[in-house]
Design an enzyme around this catalytic site. Structure first.
Site, PDB file in Angstrom:
ATOM      1  CE  LYS A 137      -4.262  -1.748   1.304  1.00  0.00           C
ATOM      2  NZ  LYS A 137      -5.246  -1.718   0.248  1.00  0.00           N
ATOM      3  CG  ASP A 166      -4.023  -0.793  -3.719  1.00  0.00           C
ATOM      4  OD1 ASP A 166      -4.444   0.233  -4.294  1.00  0.00           O
ATOM      5  OD2 ASP A 166      -4.772  -1.641  -3.199  1.00  0.00           O
ATOM      6  CD  GLU A 192      -4.848  -3.053  -6.438  1.00  0.00           C
ATOM      7  OE1 GLU A 192      -3.896  -3.877  -6.514  1.00  0.00           O
ATOM      8  OE2 GLU A 192      -5.753  -3.169  -5.605  1.00  0.00           O
ATOM      9  CG  ASP A 217      -9.269  -2.637  -5.961  1.00  0.00           C
ATOM     10  OD1 ASP A 217     -10.303  -3.294  -6.152  1.00  0.00           O
ATOM     11  OD2 ASP A 217      -8.638  -2.683  -4.877  1.00  0.00           O
ATOM     12  CE  LYS A 241     -11.570  -5.098  -2.976  1.00  0.00           C
ATOM     13  NZ  LYS A 241     -10.205  -5.364  -3.339  1.00  0.00           N
TER      14      LYS A 241
HETATM   15 MG    MG Z   1      -6.771  -2.140  -4.096  1.00  0.00          MG
END
Ligand code: MG
Length: 331
Positions: A137, A166, A192, A217, A241
């Site tokens: 992240k 991300d 991302e 995402d 997801k």
């Molecule tokens: Mg993500």
């Protein structure tokens, strides 16, 4: 075929609270469903919405279950409005025959690294365990500090390893450009959601201007949204997801038809929902990229987390999850 439904709400504390753009996420709420087919066959499924991913809310999901006829059919599931991706996923899991497993596939898993300097410490252990794809992240701390950590982290990576960055939409266009320029020097698989999910022109522009792949995402929850991006010319990566996206069979059909470049990723569901996703992922060639489920033990209980996910997932993972045990373990 008709089905009768029962369901349970769950509220499970996360072992390590997650920092999101919308605050700290401390507990996962969702629903487990149990269906009984007219011939007595029992099925289980999971409904795990995430409101900030533009899914239905938990109470909307519960209301949709209550609105089903006492004896419902596949048609009632198909008739749910498009918004109810999580309900559709959970009910399909509980009622549909899964695809047969044709060959013994193994799929690689990406390991998540904590943000900040801790990432370097954790990386060593993950490399020893055999992971070769890592997710970090970014956009959490000051960009200069994060860029330095990245340089150090990249120095520790073997040649065959790759990094996913991300930003969770946390950069503005200017900072994103700075990062994407630096990515040319690093083994980055993709970046991302560099900027806000809603900034379609900005994202299309960044994808065009830099050689590094960009992944959507937060911009894409369900297949319909992904189709809109494809119509606008998006050829980059889609992080999907499956627990939020809706029907797995529809997801497979869309992927086959459009050859979309998918990364399958966790919605912090329990082992019940994840078992259906892994089984589906192992039943066909949905993705050429490592699975995004390497997030460690989420709830800290084996019955809820399933087996610890190593660098490769195969049919044993899915086969060792017993839906009935999970259902019985929750009040
Ligand atoms: Mg993500």
């Amino acid at each position: 075929m008709t089905f009768r439904l029962s369901f349970k709400n769950y509220r499970l504390p996360l072992q390590i609270p997650l920092h999101t753009t919308y605050g700290i996420w401390r507990e996962r709420e969702g629903l487990l469903v149990r269906t009984e087919r007219a011939d007595g066959v029992i099925g289980y499924g999971e409904i795990a919405p995430i409101e900030w991913f533009y899914t239905e809310t938990l109470s909307e999901a519960e209301a949709a279950l209550r609105a089903l006829p006492v004896e419902f059919t596949e048609k009632d599931i198909a008739a749910l409005p498009a918004k109810f991706g999580c309900v559709r996923f959970g009910l399909e899991q509980a009622t549909a025959e899964p695809e047969p497993l044709i060959k013994a596939l193994r799929l690689p898993m990406a390991a998540s690294l904590p943000s900040g300097r801790n990432a370097i410490k954790v990386l060593a252990g993950k490399l020893n365990a055999g992971f070769l794809t890592f997710k970090l992240k970014v956009g959490v701390n000051a960009p200069e500090e994060e860029l330095d950590i990245l340089d150090e982290l990249v120095g520790q990576l073997p040649n065959c390893a790759t990094l996913r960055l991300d930003a969770n939409g946390g950069w503005d266009r200017r900072i994103a450009r700075k990062w994407l320029t630096r990515c040319a020097n690093w083994p980055v698989e993709f970046v991302e959601q560099p900027i806000l999910a809603t900034d379609m022109n900005g994202l299309l522009g960044l994808a065009e201007d830099y050689p590094v792949k960009i992944a959507l995402d937060e911009s894409v929850t369900r297949i319909e949204t992904a189709c809109e991006w494809q119509e606008r010319g998006w050829t980059g990566v889609f992080v999907i997801k499956p627990a939020l996206a809706g029907s797995l069979s529809a997801l497979a059909a869309w992927q086959r038809k459009t050859k979309a470049d998918l990364v399958l990723s966790s919605a912090i569901e329990t082992a019940l929902g994840r078992a259906a996703i892994f089984r589906w992922a192992l039943a066909g060639e949905r993705t050429k990229r490592a699975l995004g489920f390497g997030i460690g033990e989420v709830f800290g209980e084996k019955v809820l987390d399933g087996p610890i996910a190593g660098p490769l997932i195969d049919v044993h993972w899915y086969a060792s999850v017993k839906p009935e045990e999970l259902w019985n373990a929750l009040p």
